[in-house]
Design a protein around this motif. Sequence first.
Motif, PDB file in Angstrom:
ATOM      1  N   ALA A   1       5.807  -7.864   4.464  1.00 49.95           N
ATOM      2  CA  ALA A   1       5.783  -7.483   6.429  1.00 49.95           C
ATOM      3  C   ALA A   1       6.433  -6.969   6.546  1.00 49.95           C
ATOM      4  CB  ALA A   1       6.137  -9.088   6.187  1.00 49.95           C
ATOM      5  N   ALA A   2       7.849  -6.367   6.037  1.00 43.18           N
ATOM      6  CA  ALA A   2       8.895  -6.274   6.249  1.00 43.18           C
ATOM      7  C   ALA A   2       8.372  -4.411   6.121  1.00 43.18           C
ATOM      8  CB  ALA A   2       9.565  -6.319   5.125  1.00 43.18           C
ATOM      9  N   LEU A   3       7.186  -3.844   5.502  1.00 44.12           N
ATOM     10  CA  LEU A   3       6.785  -3.019   5.264  1.00 44.12           C
ATOM     11  C   LEU A   3       5.890  -2.377   6.897  1.00 44.12           C
ATOM     12  CD1 LEU A   3       5.950  -2.335   1.404  1.00 44.12           C
ATOM     13  CD2 LEU A   3       7.119  -1.183   2.687  1.00 44.12           C
ATOM     14  N   ARG A   4       5.550  -3.323   6.562  1.00 40.37           N
ATOM     15  CA  ARG A   4       4.637  -2.588   7.934  1.00 40.37           C
ATOM     16  C   ARG A   4       5.613  -2.811   9.288  1.00 40.37           C
ATOM     17  NH1 ARG A   4       1.373  -6.994   5.748  1.00 40.37           N
ATOM     18  NH2 ARG A   4       2.397  -9.061   7.078  1.00 40.37           N
ATOM     19  N   ALA A   5       6.729  -3.057   9.286  1.00 39.09           N
ATOM     20  CA  ALA A   5       7.153  -2.681  10.581  1.00 39.09           C
ATOM     21  C   ALA A   5       8.197  -0.867  10.970  1.00 39.09           C
ATOM     22  CB  ALA A   5       8.789  -3.361  10.269  1.00 39.09           C
ATOM     23  N   LEU A   6       7.371  -0.345   9.381  1.00 35.46           N
ATOM     24  CA  LEU A   6       7.648   1.034   9.191  1.00 35.46           C
ATOM     25  C   LEU A   6       7.162   1.518   9.402  1.00 35.46           C
ATOM     26  CD1 LEU A   6       9.695   0.689   5.613  1.00 35.46           C
ATOM     27  CD2 LEU A   6      10.456   1.133   8.042  1.00 35.46           C
TER      28      LEU A   6
ATOM     29  N   ARG B   1       4.550 -14.665  -5.014  1.00 36.48           N
ATOM     30  CA  ARG B   1       3.726 -14.031  -4.362  1.00 36.48           C
ATOM     31  C   ARG B   1       4.162 -14.273  -2.859  1.00 36.48           C
ATOM     32  NH1 ARG B   1      -0.839 -18.126  -6.056  1.00 36.48           N
ATOM     33  NH2 ARG B   1      -1.737 -16.958  -7.479  1.00 36.48           N
ATOM     34  N   SER B   2       5.404 -15.054  -2.574  1.00 36.15           N
ATOM     35  CA  SER B   2       6.211 -14.655  -1.345  1.00 36.15           C
ATOM     36  C   SER B   2       7.049 -13.576  -1.031  1.00 36.15           C
ATOM     37  CB  SER B   2       6.695 -16.159  -1.510  1.00 36.15           C
ATOM     38  OG  SER B   2       7.477 -16.179  -0.139  1.00 36.15           O
ATOM     39  N   LEU B   3       7.810 -13.295  -2.192  1.00 38.01           N
ATOM     40  CA  LEU B   3       8.363 -12.163  -2.264  1.00 38.01           C
ATOM     41  C   LEU B   3       7.855 -11.103  -1.889  1.00 38.01           C
ATOM     42  CD1 LEU B   3      10.597 -13.074  -4.729  1.00 38.01           C
ATOM     43  CD2 LEU B   3      11.349 -12.221  -2.777  1.00 38.01           C
ATOM     44  N   CYS B   4       6.422 -11.323  -3.189  1.00 41.93           N
ATOM     45  CA  CYS B   4       5.204  -9.515  -2.269  1.00 41.93           C
ATOM     46  C   CYS B   4       4.631  -9.561  -0.966  1.00 41.93           C
ATOM     47  CB  CYS B   4       4.071  -9.902  -3.612  1.00 41.93           C
ATOM     48  SG  CYS B   4       4.733  -9.063  -4.461  1.00 41.93           S
ATOM     49  N   SER B   5       4.980 -10.908  -0.532  1.00 45.75           N
ATOM     50  CA  SER B   5       4.120 -11.137   1.045  1.00 45.75           C
ATOM     51  C   SER B   5       5.506 -10.907   2.048  1.00 45.75           C
ATOM     52  CB  SER B   5       3.622 -12.197   1.110  1.00 45.75           C
ATOM     53  OG  SER B   5       3.472 -12.594   2.741  1.00 45.75           O
TER      54      SER B   5
ATOM     55  N   PRO C   1       3.720   4.641   9.431  1.00 44.95           N
ATOM     56  CA  PRO C   1       3.162   4.538   8.062  1.00 44.95           C
ATOM     57  C   PRO C   1       3.811   6.108   7.864  1.00 44.95           C
ATOM     58  CG  PRO C   1       1.535   4.323  10.363  1.00 44.95           C
ATOM     59  CD  PRO C   1       3.192   4.286  10.477  1.00 44.95           C
ATOM     60  N   SER C   2       3.702   6.266   6.250  1.00 41.10           N
ATOM     61  CA  SER C   2       3.490   7.153   5.840  1.00 41.10           C
ATOM     62  C   SER C   2       3.668   7.311   3.858  1.00 41.10           C
ATOM     63  CB  SER C   2       5.743   7.280   5.617  1.00 41.10           C
ATOM     64  OG  SER C   2       5.963   6.404   4.636  1.00 41.10           O
ATOM     65  N   VAL C   3       3.552   8.091   3.231  1.00 39.43           N
ATOM     66  CA  VAL C   3       3.018   7.828   2.090  1.00 39.43           C
ATOM     67  C   VAL C   3       4.006   7.026   1.284  1.00 39.43           C
ATOM     68  CG1 VAL C   3       3.042   8.983  -0.020  1.00 39.43           C
ATOM     69  CG2 VAL C   3       2.534  10.436   1.813  1.00 39.43           C
ATOM     70  N   GLY C   4       5.028   6.945   1.392  1.00 40.48           N
ATOM     71  CA  GLY C   4       6.707   6.127   0.846  1.00 40.48           C
ATOM     72  C   GLY C   4       6.211   4.707   0.878  1.00 40.48           C
ATOM     73  N   ARG C   5       5.809   4.728   2.230  1.00 46.30           N
ATOM     74  CA  ARG C   5       5.619   3.179   2.850  1.00 46.30           C
ATOM     75  C   ARG C   5       4.480   2.455   2.416  1.00 46.30           C
ATOM     76  NH1 ARG C   5       2.785   0.904   8.546  1.00 46.30           N
ATOM     77  NH2 ARG C   5       1.496  -0.439   7.872  1.00 46.30           N
ATOM     78  N   GLU C   6       3.078   3.564   1.647  1.00 39.96           N
ATOM     79  CA  GLU C   6       1.665   3.489   1.341  1.00 39.96           C
ATOM     80  C   GLU C   6       1.943   2.811  -0.256  1.00 39.96           C
ATOM     81  OE1 GLU C   6      -1.342   6.883   2.057  1.00 39.96           O
ATOM     82  OE2 GLU C   6      -1.193   6.809   3.837  1.00 39.96           O
ATOM     83  N   ARG C   7       2.977   3.349  -1.403  1.00 37.99           N
ATOM     84  CA  ARG C   7       2.756   3.161  -2.522  1.00 37.99           C
ATOM     85  C   ARG C   7       4.077   2.038  -2.420  1.00 37.99           C
ATOM     86  NH1 ARG C   7       4.569   9.428  -3.843  1.00 37.99           N
ATOM     87  NH2 ARG C   7       2.493  10.486  -3.671  1.00 37.99           N
ATOM     88  N   LEU C   8       5.237   2.115  -1.320  1.00 37.43           N
ATOM     89  CA  LEU C   8       5.383   0.567  -1.527  1.00 37.43           C
ATOM     90  C   LEU C   8       4.796  -0.676  -1.204  1.00 37.43           C
ATOM     91  CD1 LEU C   8       8.582   1.236   0.398  1.00 37.43           C
ATOM     92  CD2 LEU C   8       8.753   1.203  -2.711  1.00 37.43           C
TER      93      LEU C   8
END
Length: 109
Positions: A79-84, A71-75, A86-93
């Motif tokens: 959080a790291a992805l929110r810094a990117l 859960r910690s790793l997923c969280s 918006p994109s299809v790749g981000r949504e998929r990750l």
Amino acid sequence: GSEARAGKSLRTDLVGGKPTLPVIVAWERATPEERRFLERMVAAWDPGFMRPLVELFERTRALPEARSVIRSLCSSAQAALRALPPSVGRERLEAAAEYIAHQTDDLGV
């Protein structure tokens, strides 16, 4: 956990000789004798190992620890992805991290 809901057998990785995170956590907390059992189990799975494995997981609290780590790793990933931007790749990750978190809950890991 529910194998049907997760779409995966709880023993799939063990049968394939793959040490899972709960096995690694249990190994870190195990006595030398328990470590030898875990090494034998990973080397050559036998259905007779399931009961002593579950007992070892309970004694070492391996499942709650593994669940917490996942859960910690997923969280952290989300959080790291929110810094990117918006994109299809981000949504998929983001969806992949969410899927892993739910899969962990469904399997009871």
